[in-house]
Design a protein around this motif. Structure first.
Motif: not given
Length: 607
Positions: A532-536
């Protein structure tokens, strides 16, 4: 009915010519609490006393007792022992699993090697085929007397033969027909696909049930803007030829040799020698389509799918599928150590062999045909420019379908299992947009959010042709360092070309947020855990935007943000795709504070 038991097990066993000796079971069956109270024992004691002049107890088992004990022990071992090796796992997941299994050597499968019971030091078992089994013909029964007039005229006109006393032969032929298992434009899975005279052959009585040929394949020419290029990529009609079972029987007879397992057929004419297009389009799409065979892949990457046995590049030679940094061959052999790779030269060899003085064919047990031009003719690839977008619609798949591949690459790179398993905090390969809005029923993740330090990885391209200006790069680094120190992030700033490939994979596997200028390094998002915190975060030249990494990130459950200097975008509110002058240059700018704020908000769950 006569007994099937051998003579020595029928009736009473032969007795010694000497005195009759009762056994222990005799006393038990008589209900005596002690053998000394039994009249049999008393008679026995009398006989032994009179014959030997002394009184002593004799309890000696008979041959029947020994046989019963041996048989009981043998069958107990056979039924309840765990086999030392298992047969090749089915491509379909098992619905049940027991603790006790009958060993293979008791009831060997049809694939078991007959040499496994030999006494030689090199005896082979484990379900492997013998040499003789591997070259056994797989062809059509020639015992049926059928006149040429009975055969349909022309390939694939749909005429079937069905009649009376020859129904059995008809059923046998149907078992050799080509089965269309799943399809979306550009991605087609077939079983029993034949190879003859430089073409694929689909043996079927009803070709009308198959997709249009142009939605499955093309001539394989690269796409460009030259006049007539689109027409030149249209299939000519000999790429896949449809024939009836009886035409196949007349053409090949029993002379068909099977190539076991799954074959990936890559008919793409361009971009294969690029890490992103090879890994994030071709391999991503091929595995997603193949994963439709196992809809129960687990969050830990467990699957019943055997690895593909071969990859066939229909247009690239031994060097043309390898990218310059050599990520592509690393992926191929880390994922599939036993893979066989075939090339156009092998296709030409088979064309010559199958049309020799003795016509014959090869048959692929299972085949996935991937075709770039055909994918662009479909409804999903056109709007996204991603050929893999069509592959997501091949059959049904587990939401964890990518985990076997992601985990294998990270294990190969030496990353520890606890870090690899951070994906359990997320929802699998589910587009984050699908989890938004009223009425969305979200299944809770398998694991709570971890208490590890978030890793912010900035992939610097300052030594590449497409990069930030020196001032923007320095401003970004300063903003990231100050925010990391304040909030306790782990900041990793790397130039990927200065790291080994395994180090790059391992870093991606523990990265929470990855950022960089639009470029090949962002392909490593394939190995990130989707939490839920991952991002690119992808930085573009002002006014520029491309869907490559945005689409891939969302397809794998990762949030994506596009930044044009000081403005950020995320799906579903995306800018239009555009490549303005300067898109590929060295004048890309970014506001470092905007990026640092975006990271902070994402980790806090505000965006």
């Amino acid at each position: 009915m006569p007994s099937v038991l051998p003579n020595f097990l029928q009736g009473s066993p032969p007795r010694s010519p000497h005195v009759e000796r009762n056994n222990f079971f005799t006393y038990w069956a008589s209900g005596s609490s002690s053998p000394t109270h039994s009249p049999h024992y008393q008679q026995l004691q009398h006989n032994t006393t009179s014959s030997q002049g002394s009184s002593r107890q004799v309890l000696r088992p008979t041959r029947r007792d020994i046989l019963l004990c041996l048989l009981t022990l043998s069958f107990s071992y056979l039924l309840f022992s765990t086999p030392g090796s298992t047969t090749t796992q089915s491509i379909y997941p098992s619905s049940t699993g027991g603790k006790y299994k009958i060993p293979n050597w008791l009831f060997p499968s049809s694939h078991s090697s007959s040499s496994s019971s030999s006494s030689g030091a090199c005896a082979i078992g484990g379900g492997e085929k013998t040499f003789g089994e591997s070259v056994k013909t797989y062809g059509f029964n020639m015992n049926t007397n059928i006149d040429d007039d009975d055969l349909p005229i022309g390939g694939g006109n749909g005429k079937s033969w069905d009649g009376g006393e020859e129904q059995q032969e008809d059923d046998e032929l149907q078992g050799l027909t080509t089965d269309l298992k799943a399809h979306a434009p550009g991605w087609t899975i077939m079983e029993r696909l034949y190879i003859y005279n430089g073409s694929f052959y689909a043996v079927t009585d009803d070709p009308a049930q198959w997709p249009e040929l142009r939605m499955m394949t093309s001539t394989g020419l690269p796409a460009n803007s030259d006049p007539g290029n689109s027409e030149a990529r249209e299939p000519k009609g000999d790429e896949i030829i449809f024939i009836s079972p009886f035409e196949a029987m007349k053409l090949w007879g029993p002379r068909v040799w099977k190539m076991d397992g799954m074959t990936f057929l890559f008919n793409d004419g361009q971009f294969i020698d690029h890490y992103y297009h090879f890994a994030a389009e071709l391999m991503l799409g091929a595995w997603r389509a193949y994963a439709s065979y196992d809809q129960h892949i687990t969050a830990n990457g467990e699957t019943s799918l055997p690895p593909p046995q071969r990859v066939w590049f229909l247009h690239q030679n031994v060097t043309e599928w390898r990218d310059k940094p050599k990520f592509n061959p690393l992926l191929m052999y880390s994922l599939f150590p036993s893979i066989s790779i075939l090339y156009p030269e092998d296709w030409a060899d088979m064309k010559n062999q199958t049309t020799s003085s003795v016509p014959k064919a090869f048959v692929l047990e299972r085949a996935l045909l991937a075709d770039r031009s055909a994918a662009f003719r479909g409804e999903w690839t056109g709007p996204t420019a991603r050929t893999v977008a069509s592959a997501l619609h091949v059959g049904q798949a587990s939401k964890w379908w990518w985990e076997p591949i992601r985990r294998q690459v990270l294990r190969y790179s030496g990353l520890s299992e606890p870090i690899i398993s951070r994906n359990l905090e997320g929802h699998g390969a589910i587009d984050p947009i699908s989890l938004m809005g009223p009425g969305v029923d979200v299944v809770e993740p398998l694991a709570p959010e971890g208490n590890y330090t978030p890793v912010i990885t900035y992939i610097s391209r300052q030594s590449s042709r497409r990069r930030l200006t020196k001032e923007s790069h320095e401003e970004l680094v300063k903003a990231l360092e100050e925010r990391s120190k304040k909030l306790g992030w782990e900041l990793v700033i790397v130039e990927a070309e200065k790291m080994s490939k395994e180090e790059q994979f391992a870093l991606a596997g523990r990265t929470t947020i990855m950022l960089g200028v639009h470029g090949n390094g962002l392909t490593h998002l394939l190995w990130m855990p989707a939490t839920p915190r991952s991002a690119v975060i992808e930085m573009f030249f002002k006014g520029g935007f491309a869907r490559d990494y945005q689409w891939t990130a969302h397809a794998l459950g990762l949030k994506h943000f596009a930044v044009q200097h000081d403005v950020s975008f995320t799906s579903p509110n995306l800018p239009k795709v555009d490549y303005p002058e300067g898109f590929q240059g060295t004048s890309i700018t970014v506001d470092g504070k905007v990026v640092a704020d975006l990271i902070e908000d994402r980790l806090a769950g505000r965006v």
